[in-house]
Design a protein around this motif. Structure first.
Motif, PDB file in Angstrom:
ATOM      1  N   ASP A 172      84.662 -23.769 -75.725  1.00 30.25           N
ATOM      2  CA  ASP A 172      85.251 -24.090 -74.420  1.00 30.25           C
ATOM      3  C   ASP A 172      84.417 -23.483 -73.300  1.00 30.25           C
ATOM      4  O   ASP A 172      84.251 -24.093 -72.235  1.00 30.25           O
ATOM      5  N   ARG A 173      83.879 -22.293 -73.535  1.00 29.94           N
ATOM      6  CA  ARG A 173      83.016 -21.661 -72.528  1.00 29.94           C
ATOM      7  C   ARG A 173      81.768 -22.503 -72.297  1.00 29.94           C
ATOM      8  O   ARG A 173      81.352 -22.705 -71.138  1.00 29.94           O
ATOM      9  N   ASP A 185      79.840 -28.065 -67.219  1.00 30.67           N
ATOM     10  CA  ASP A 185      80.548 -28.728 -66.127  1.00 30.67           C
ATOM     11  C   ASP A 185      80.221 -28.110 -64.774  1.00 30.67           C
ATOM     12  O   ASP A 185      80.106 -28.813 -63.766  1.00 30.67           O
ATOM     13  N   ALA A 186      80.069 -26.773 -64.748  1.00 32.43           N
ATOM     14  CA  ALA A 186      79.872 -26.073 -63.482  1.00 32.43           C
ATOM     15  C   ALA A 186      78.417 -25.979 -63.046  1.00 32.43           C
ATOM     16  O   ALA A 186      78.134 -25.816 -61.855  1.00 32.43           O
ATOM     17  N   SER A 187      77.496 -26.080 -63.986  1.00 35.10           N
ATOM     18  CA  SER A 187      76.086 -25.792 -63.677  1.00 35.10           C
ATOM     19  C   SER A 187      75.314 -26.971 -63.111  1.00 35.10           C
ATOM     20  O   SER A 187      74.241 -26.796 -62.534  1.00 35.10           O
ATOM     21  N   ALA A 210      70.951 -32.076 -71.550  1.00 36.94           N
ATOM     22  CA  ALA A 210      71.280 -31.190 -70.437  1.00 36.94           C
ATOM     23  C   ALA A 210      70.105 -31.009 -69.481  1.00 36.94           C
ATOM     24  O   ALA A 210      70.297 -30.952 -68.256  1.00 36.94           O
ATOM     25  N   LYS A 211      68.878 -30.960 -70.019  1.00 37.13           N
ATOM     26  CA  LYS A 211      67.764 -30.510 -69.183  1.00 37.13           C
ATOM     27  C   LYS A 211      66.551 -31.422 -69.101  1.00 37.13           C
ATOM     28  O   LYS A 211      65.830 -31.396 -68.096  1.00 37.13           O
ATOM     29  N   TYR A 212      66.286 -32.226 -70.136  1.00 39.45           N
ATOM     30  CA  TYR A 212      64.984 -32.871 -70.205  1.00 39.45           C
ATOM     31  C   TYR A 212      65.010 -34.395 -70.323  1.00 39.45           C
ATOM     32  O   TYR A 212      63.982 -35.032 -70.091  1.00 39.45           O
TER      33      TYR A 212
END
Length: 254
Positions: free
Chosen positions: A12-13, A19-21, A217-219
């Motif tokens: 969950d973390r 979601d926040a980043s 997420a990043k690439y």
């Protein structure tokens, strides 16, 4: 929102952090893609679908059944690209007969000594040969490599420049290794990158899922093959000046 393959591995973390980043935004597609098929050879796939724990007794790098679950996806995307005249570029490994150039590969696998006697399939294929089910056509390109990334010490970047590509669609194996390394180098060279979720595979299911998550997420954009196929179908045919394939019958030029 549709559950992604990696969601069941996230806490969950982790989900709250994503979601926040702001990571995981959807990037634009490139206008002139090439399809990259990373290392779909017998050493990673075996000759047929075999349970992985059985397959790796013979082929220590095998991904077992998961390789063959991805094969129809690869066939579909390769067929679409050839029909549109979109470049199809394969990578696979190469070694000296004495295996001297294995280099750093020899440091992290206890079965590396087996490579001193290169294996062949029941039909005489070398382990680095691309599987027949998706064999290169004369107009396709094969890049030989010795390290995880398709760009490391190879002419792949220069070929993409020659073709005028601004983006790559990445498939193949392993998701956590050679696929990821190729994706990171493509990203670092400012290509737009798409990874085909069900067109990649790995010997560890958790590594497969989490590396897809991290790349998304990043690439890269990580999409199901249906989404990628729809995009390819919408491209204008004949955008690229591909190799003629003259004088080549069995496989693409190396």
């Amino acid at each position: 929102m549709t559950e992604r393959i990696w969601d069941k591995f996230l806490t969950d973390r982790d989900k709250a952090v994503f979601d926040a980043s702001g990571f995981g935004a959807t990037a634009e597609w490139g206008k002139r893609p090439a399809l990259l098929v990373i290392d779909v050879n017998y050493a990673f796939c075996d000759e047929k679908p075999v349970p992985i724990l059985e397959s790796i007794k013979t082929w220590r790098t095998s991904c077992g059944e998961d390789a063959w679950e991805a094969m129809p996806v690869l066939q579909r995307l390769i067929h679409l690209c050839r029909g549109k005249g979109v470049p199809v570029i394969y990578t696979t490994g190469t070694r000296r007969a004495d295996n001297w150039d294995s280099g750093s590969w020899s440091w992290k696998n206890s079965r590396r000594s087996e490579d001193a006697s290169p294996m062949t399939t029941s039909h005489g294929h070398d382990g680095n040969d691309i599987v027949d089910e998706i064999a290169p056509a004369p107009q396709d390109i094969v890049v030989l490599k010795q390290k995880p990334s398709g760009f490391a010490g190879t002419p792949l970047h220069s070929y993409l420049q020659l073709l005028g590509c601004d983006s790559v669609i990445v498939t193949g194996t392993t998701t956590s290794g050679c696929v990821r390394a190729t994706v990171l180098d493509a990203f670092s060279l400012n290509f737009r990158v798409t990874v085909v979720e069900d067109g990649c595979f790995d010997r560890a299911q958790s590594s497969h899922a989490i590396n897809l998550c991290d790349m998304h997420a990043k690439y890269a954009n990580v999409y199901h093959s249906d989404v990628v196929a729809a995009h390819l179908q919408g491209l204008r045919a004949g955008m690229f000046e591909l190799p003629s394939g003259m004088g080549i019958s069995a496989k693409a030029a190396e």
